[in-house]
Design an enzyme around this catalytic site. Structure first.
Site, PDB file in Angstrom:
ATOM      1  N   GLU A   1       0.883  -1.165   0.000  1.00 41.57           N
ATOM      2  CA  GLU A   1       0.000   0.000   0.000  1.00 41.57           C
ATOM      3  C   GLU A   1       0.922   1.216   0.000  1.00 41.57           C
ATOM      4  OE1 GLU A   1      -3.282   0.023  -0.157  1.00 41.57           O
ATOM      5  OE2 GLU A   1      -3.708  -2.101   0.142  1.00 41.57           O
TER       6      GLU A   1
ATOM      7  N   CYS B   1      -1.936   9.490   2.521  1.00 37.81           N
ATOM      8  CA  CYS B   1      -1.538   8.900   1.240  1.00 37.81           C
ATOM      9  C   CYS B   1      -2.515   9.280   0.131  1.00 37.81           C
ATOM     10  CB  CYS B   1      -1.475   7.388   1.374  1.00 37.81           C
ATOM     11  SG  CYS B   1      -3.023   6.664   1.932  1.00 37.81           S
TER      12      CYS B   1
HETATM   13  P1  NAD Z   1       8.110   4.679   5.082  1.00 36.46           P
HETATM   14  O1  NAD Z   1       8.046   3.793   3.880  1.00 36.46           O
HETATM   15  O2  NAD Z   1       9.300   5.520   5.282  1.00 36.46           O
HETATM   16  O3  NAD Z   1       7.974   3.801   6.411  1.00 36.46           O
HETATM   17  C1  NAD Z   1       6.922   2.874   6.597  1.00 36.46           C
HETATM   18  C2  NAD Z   1       7.387   1.778   7.538  1.00 36.46           C
HETATM   19  O4  NAD Z   1       8.417   1.029   6.918  1.00 36.46           O
HETATM   20  C3  NAD Z   1       7.938   2.262   8.870  1.00 36.46           C
HETATM   21  O5  NAD Z   1       7.483   1.400   9.889  1.00 36.46           O
HETATM   22  C4  NAD Z   1       9.437   2.129   8.679  1.00 36.46           C
HETATM   23  O6  NAD Z   1      10.147   1.909   9.870  1.00 36.46           O
HETATM   24  C5  NAD Z   1       9.545   0.926   7.778  1.00 36.46           C
HETATM   25  N1  NAD Z   1      10.737   0.886   6.921  1.00 36.46           N
HETATM   26  C6  NAD Z   1      11.459   1.924   6.443  1.00 36.46           C
HETATM   27  N2  NAD Z   1      12.461   1.475   5.657  1.00 36.46           N
HETATM   28  C7  NAD Z   1      12.342   0.118   5.618  1.00 36.46           C
HETATM   29  C8  NAD Z   1      13.067  -0.934   4.945  1.00 36.46           C
HETATM   30  N3  NAD Z   1      14.104  -0.665   4.158  1.00 36.46           N
HETATM   31  N4  NAD Z   1      12.638  -2.194   5.115  1.00 36.46           N
HETATM   32  C9  NAD Z   1      11.578  -2.485   5.893  1.00 36.46           C
HETATM   33  N5  NAD Z   1      10.862  -1.538   6.555  1.00 36.46           N
HETATM   34  C10 NAD Z   1      11.245  -0.255   6.413  1.00 36.46           C
HETATM   35  O7  NAD Z   1       6.781   5.546   5.019  1.00 36.46           O
HETATM   36  P2  NAD Z   1       6.300   6.654   6.007  1.00 36.46           P
HETATM   37  O8  NAD Z   1       7.137   7.869   5.836  1.00 36.46           O
HETATM   38  O9  NAD Z   1       6.135   6.110   7.376  1.00 36.46           O
HETATM   39  O10 NAD Z   1       4.842   6.923   5.434  1.00 36.46           O
HETATM   40  C11 NAD Z   1       4.584   7.782   4.376  1.00 36.46           C
HETATM   41  C12 NAD Z   1       4.372   7.039   3.073  1.00 36.46           C
HETATM   42  O11 NAD Z   1       3.417   6.019   3.245  1.00 36.46           O
HETATM   43  C13 NAD Z   1       3.832   7.929   1.983  1.00 36.46           C
HETATM   44  O12 NAD Z   1       4.477   7.640   0.767  1.00 36.46           O
HETATM   45  C14 NAD Z   1       2.369   7.542   1.899  1.00 36.46           C
HETATM   46  O13 NAD Z   1       1.761   7.781   0.661  1.00 36.46           O
HETATM   47  C15 NAD Z   1       2.423   6.101   2.214  1.00 36.46           C
HETATM   48  N6  NAD Z   1       1.151   5.656   2.759  1.00 36.46           N
HETATM   49  C16 NAD Z   1       0.390   4.828   2.003  1.00 36.46           C
HETATM   50  C17 NAD Z   1      -0.841   4.421   2.471  1.00 36.46           C
HETATM   51  C18 NAD Z   1      -1.704   3.483   1.706  1.00 36.46           C
HETATM   52  O14 NAD Z   1      -2.600   2.906   2.318  1.00 36.46           O
HETATM   53  N7  NAD Z   1      -1.504   3.297   0.417  1.00 36.46           N
HETATM   54  C19 NAD Z   1      -1.284   4.861   3.713  1.00 36.46           C
HETATM   55  C20 NAD Z   1      -0.481   5.715   4.451  1.00 36.46           C
HETATM   56  C21 NAD Z   1       0.748   6.097   3.960  1.00 36.46           C
END
Ligand code: NAD
Length: 472
Positions: free
Chosen positions: A214, A248
């Site tokens: 997502e 998002c």
């Molecule tokens: P992010 O991808 O930086 O982090 C999300 C999660 O992944 C966190 O728990 C983080 O610790 C973990 N993470 C980071 N790097 C990782 C790696 N290399 N391997 C495994 N896990 C890792 O995202 P964010 O900044 O927390 O959230 C914002 C983003 O999320 C935006 O792009 C937004 O559009 C998206 N988002 C999507 C939805 C959806 O339902 N489609 C909903 C909310 C947010």
């Protein structure tokens, strides 16, 4: 840490296997406890969210994180018995007449991993759990390091309402996330940035682990000539300023008819002012999550200004944001936004709204199609054939017509992206199916079907007529 994670996964998986099948009553009970976990601790969770954000509107947290989670979990609780029923499927003639039967049974997959982002920390854990628990799975959850207070509280609460063999929370940053994504779950749901989604898919490949991603993207708003501008701008401003644009599905940029641009900027300004006459001390307005994101957003606004944009800051009370360390950021409308500006290159994720003018709808559609496929697309207008044209000629994860974001809150509409905005979907029955294994079961007739159909050597006339029938 990896050992600990693996141990938890191992314990959950063996508990899962030794308790198969998972009856509806067990699933109901887990969903009930998940509901209790958030509803009985709503105040503490809202406080934690506010502490993590610097300030987060309590009513907003109640709506977007508490009530939305309870609604999804309740929906699953009400419907899971029906979802669990096997689907009878037809079998080829004449096998049905001979007593053969085909059906699809929904089995839980096992242990599902959930990686959640910071923007709706409770919702983006509990809404997936609605489908995961309804499907009879166990789960391990890794929340974001950007919301440490909420993450700790959720872990503590999960320990009170669940056995770690059923639901376990893991806290930590990117390194823990990497170790977590490398675990051989039976399914992994990742919600987060597109760039990180790539790493997740790589990690999942090593375990041939099914994933649902997502992700995000730049979700456009297309305003048609026939749109009611007052209503459109009010709805866009509401959606853009909810959670201070850190959604998002937030409307990322607007495509507007050339002649209506000024009226649209006026409408957005008026709507934002009416909802948030002040911002700094306004409890309804949420802050930007941290200094890094605040600096990113203000840098992007400056970048747009330096590249020739006209920036309209909607600051109705003339407050001094620079002198405050509240990380509240007013709505910034970016007029004359061009492709070379950072605000037109990356997902904005904040209260910054670029406006692009179009000459005709073909041009607006071409602009959307020239960018990666977005998570959502919004069309405003009362022209049915234009609406059809927009929906037919563009591709996005989901769409809302005459509003923004709303499709996500409809329990029975599958929620997910496409291509760079994600893969797979969940919510409602789709969530149950995503986290279930649809196992085909064929029951053979008592009669010697192979012989009757000529499938058994020595082959002969019956074999040939059976082949001919199959090819008809
Ligand atoms: P992010 O991808 O930086 O982090 C999300 C999660 O992944 C966190 O728990 C983080 O610790 C973990 N993470 C980071 N790097 C990782 C790696 N290399 N391997 C495994 N896990 C890792 O995202 P964010 O900044 O927390 O959230 C914002 C983003 O999320 C935006 O792009 C937004 O559009 C998206 N988002 C999507 C939805 C959806 O339902 N489609 C909903 C909310 C947010």
């Amino acid at each position: 840490m990896t050992d600990t994670l693996e141990t938890v996964l191992g314990t959950q998986r063996s508990a899962f296997m030794s308790h198969l099948p998972v009856p509806a009553a067990v699933r109901q009970d887990r969903l009930k406890r998940a509901i209790a976990m958030v509803s009985e601790n709503a105040d503490a969770l809202c406080d934690a969210l506010s502490e993590d954000f610097g300030h987060r509107s309590r009513e907003q947290s109640m709506m977007t994180d508490i009530a939305a989670s309870v609604a999804a979990l309740n929906h699953a609780r009400k419907h899971l018995s029906r979802w669990m029923k096997a689907d009878r499927r037809p079998v080829q003639f004449p096998l049905g007449l001979l007593g053969a039967r085909g059906r699809v049974e929904y089995q839980p997959k096992g242990v599902v991993g959930v990686i959640a982002p910071w923007n709706f920390p409770v919702n983006l854990v509990m809404t997936p759990l609605a489908g995961i628990l309804a499907a009879g799975n166990r789960a391990m959850v890794k929340m974001s390091e950007y919301t440490p207070v909420t993450s700790e509280l959720m872990a503590e609460l999960a320990g009170r309402y669940f056995d770690t063999e059923e639901l376990a929370f893991v806290t930590g940053g990117v390194e823990v996330g990497q170790a977590f994504a490398a675990l051989p779950f039976d399914h992994l749901l990742f919600t987060g940035a597109t760039g990180v989604g790539r790493h997740i898919l790589h990690a999942a490949a090593d375990n041939l682990m099914p994933v649902t991603l997502e992700l995000g993207g730049k979700s456009p708003v297309i305003v048609g000539q026939s749109a009611d501008i007052a209503r459109t701008t009010e709805r866009v401003a509401l959606g853009k300023m909810l959670n201070a644009g850190q959604i998002c599905l937030a409307p990322d940029y607007m495509l507007v008819p050339e002649a209506k641009e000024a009226e649209i900027v006026d409408g957005l300004t008026r709507a934002a002012t009416a909802m948030y006459p002040t911002l700094l001390a306004n409890p309804d307005y949420t802050a930007i999550i941290n200094d890094r994101h605040y600096a990113r957003l203000t840098d992007w606004i400056e970048d747009a200004r330096a590249r020739g944009a006209q920036v309209v800051e909607v600051n109705p009370a003339g407050e001094d944001f620079a002198a405050s360390n509240s990380r509240k950021l007013p709505l910034h409308i970016i007029r004359d936004a061009t492709d070379d500006m950072l605000v037109m290159q990356e997902e904005i994720f904040g209260p910054v709204l670029p406006i692009r003018r179009y000459r005709d709808m073909e041009g607006a559609i071409a602009e959307v199609n020239g960018r990666p496929r977005p998570l959502a697309l919004y069309y405003f207008g009362n022209d049915a054939s234009e609406e059809r044209q927009v929906l037919d000629r563009t591709i996005s994860g989901g769409a809302t017509v005459n509003d923004v974001i709303f499709h996500v809150s409809m329990e029975e509409l599958p929620f997910g992206g496409i291509g760079p905005s994600g893969m797979g979907a969940y919510h409602g029955r789709t969530g149950f199916e995503t986290f279930s294994h649809a196992r085909s079961v064929f029951r053979q007739s008592r009669l010697d079907v192979a012989k009757l159909a000529g499938l058994k050597p020595p082959y002969g006339r019956t074999t040939r007529s059976s082949i001919r029938r199959q090819m008809r």
